[in-house]
Design a protein around this motif. Sequence first.
Motif, PDB file in Angstrom:
ATOM      1  N   MET A   1     -15.912  24.191 -44.750  1.00 46.06           N
ATOM      2  CA  MET A   1     -16.528  23.972 -46.044  1.00 46.06           C
ATOM      3  C   MET A   1     -17.987  23.559 -45.875  1.00 46.06           C
ATOM      4  SD  MET A   1     -17.663  21.656 -48.489  1.00 46.06           S
ATOM      5  CE  MET A   1     -17.063  20.084 -47.892  1.00 46.06           C
ATOM      6  N   LYS A   2     -18.870  24.294 -46.529  1.00 44.06           N
ATOM      7  CA  LYS A   2     -20.289  23.992 -46.451  1.00 44.06           C
ATOM      8  C   LYS A   2     -20.798  23.493 -47.795  1.00 44.06           C
ATOM      9  CE  LYS A   2     -21.409  27.452 -42.910  1.00 44.06           C
ATOM     10  NZ  LYS A   2     -22.221  28.660 -42.601  1.00 44.06           N
ATOM     11  N   VAL A   3     -21.805  22.613 -47.731  1.00 47.88           N
ATOM     12  CA  VAL A   3     -22.506  22.179 -48.934  1.00 47.88           C
ATOM     13  C   VAL A   3     -23.887  22.821 -48.916  1.00 47.88           C
ATOM     14  CG1 VAL A   3     -23.568  20.215 -50.116  1.00 47.88           C
ATOM     15  CG2 VAL A   3     -21.244  20.014 -49.195  1.00 47.88           C
ATOM     16  N   VAL A   4     -24.215  23.492 -50.000  1.00 50.26           N
ATOM     17  CA  VAL A   4     -25.497  24.193 -50.118  1.00 50.26           C
ATOM     18  C   VAL A   4     -26.529  23.258 -50.754  1.00 50.26           C
ATOM     19  CG1 VAL A   4     -26.688  26.182 -51.122  1.00 50.26           C
ATOM     20  CG2 VAL A   4     -24.302  26.389 -50.373  1.00 50.26           C
ATOM     21  N   LEU A  18     -27.350  20.492 -55.176  1.00 52.34           N
ATOM     22  CA  LEU A  18     -26.275  20.588 -54.186  1.00 52.34           C
ATOM     23  C   LEU A  18     -24.961  20.991 -54.842  1.00 52.34           C
ATOM     24  CD1 LEU A  18     -28.345  18.221 -53.098  1.00 52.34           C
ATOM     25  CD2 LEU A  18     -26.559  17.930 -51.377  1.00 52.34           C
ATOM     26  N   LYS A  20     -20.845  22.865 -53.500  1.00 51.24           N
ATOM     27  CA  LYS A  20     -20.014  23.423 -52.435  1.00 51.24           C
ATOM     28  C   LYS A  20     -20.233  24.938 -52.369  1.00 51.24           C
ATOM     29  CE  LYS A  20     -15.937  21.611 -52.352  1.00 51.24           C
ATOM     30  NZ  LYS A  20     -14.482  21.367 -52.624  1.00 51.24           N
ATOM     31  N   GLU A  21     -20.324  25.463 -51.158  1.00 49.79           N
ATOM     32  CA  GLU A  21     -20.527  26.901 -50.978  1.00 49.79           C
ATOM     33  C   GLU A  21     -19.480  27.686 -51.766  1.00 49.79           C
ATOM     34  OE1 GLU A  21     -21.709  29.692 -47.214  1.00 49.79           O
ATOM     35  OE2 GLU A  21     -19.857  28.530 -47.010  1.00 49.79           O
ATOM     36  N   GLU A  24     -21.814  28.236 -56.678  1.00 54.15           N
ATOM     37  CA  GLU A  24     -23.157  28.289 -57.278  1.00 54.15           C
ATOM     38  C   GLU A  24     -23.108  28.621 -58.764  1.00 54.15           C
ATOM     39  OE1 GLU A  24     -27.489  30.539 -56.798  1.00 54.15           O
ATOM     40  OE2 GLU A  24     -25.819  31.075 -55.491  1.00 54.15           O
ATOM     41  N   TYR A  49     -24.188  14.774 -51.056  1.00 53.75           N
ATOM     42  CA  TYR A  49     -23.290  15.507 -50.164  1.00 53.75           C
ATOM     43  C   TYR A  49     -21.831  15.140 -50.442  1.00 53.75           C
ATOM     44  CZ  TYR A  49     -20.850  16.796 -45.861  1.00 53.75           C
ATOM     45  OH  TYR A  49     -19.946  17.315 -44.966  1.00 53.75           O
ATOM     46  N   LYS A  53     -19.011  17.663 -52.007  1.00 49.37           N
ATOM     47  CA  LYS A  53     -17.751  17.907 -51.306  1.00 49.37           C
ATOM     48  C   LYS A  53     -16.552  17.740 -52.229  1.00 49.37           C
ATOM     49  CE  LYS A  53     -16.575  16.381 -47.321  1.00 49.37           C
ATOM     50  NZ  LYS A  53     -16.303  15.459 -46.186  1.00 49.37           N
TER      51      LYS A  53
END
Length: 268
Positions: A1-4, A18, A20-21, A24, A49, A53
Amino acid sequence: MKVVVDHLYINGIPLLHLYKEGNERIKLPFVIFVHGFTSAKEHNLHYAYLLAKKGFRVALPEAKYHGERGFLSTENELMLKFWDIVIQMIQDLNEIKAYFEKKEWILNQQIGVAGTSMGGMITLGALTQYSWIKAAVCLMGSPYYQAFARQQIKMLKQEGVEISLSDEELNEQIDKLYDYDLSLHKEALANRPILFWHGKKDTVVPYDPTYQFYEDIKPLYQHNQDDLQFFSDENAGHKVSRQGVLWTVEWFEKHLQQNNRNEIKSSL
């Protein structure tokens, strides 16, 4: 899991966005987190962050004369502009909210505002202006705009800082803070969930007045006591503890996500 992390400009306001990937373009509960005096938007990335998440959309705006918007060279110069900064950011919050609303990125108007120190004060001032704020967190802030301004002036004079305004002009400036002073407009809370965190050893924004405000507004929450919380840290000064950060995230989970979990899941 990535945070953009996206870098946006909204009507000249720099901010970090910000999420979560993959989220958007999805409607999500939205939190605007405001930094403190002499700080900058990047300094609160840990809050953003952790919130991202958990499925929030988060905006970290830059206050006037700070970070990318900064050109004043000394802390005293900034201090003399303190209330200009505060009022401008309160106005900026509405611009930011309108932008994200137009993008259709906010779920069911679930919007929270939070901040540290000056950002906490901005959060409390914003509650006097905007009914669209559904939940708030004030970390090391104060609702006493006029009283705090008088104390600032006294301190600056004691330090020999030159103030170009006369006492009459200073009083006029303080009078302009009336509409934003939550201590004078407690009814503006309208039972909205609000969490306070403050260190008892804080020498920048004193603990006692903020705690007294909490005690004063308790009767307003007698029928919804869970919507008002004050966490004190016996050993903390003017720095939020790790636990304070986690409580902030939990507060917004409880008050912005709880009633929308099924919709959030269906949109992911």
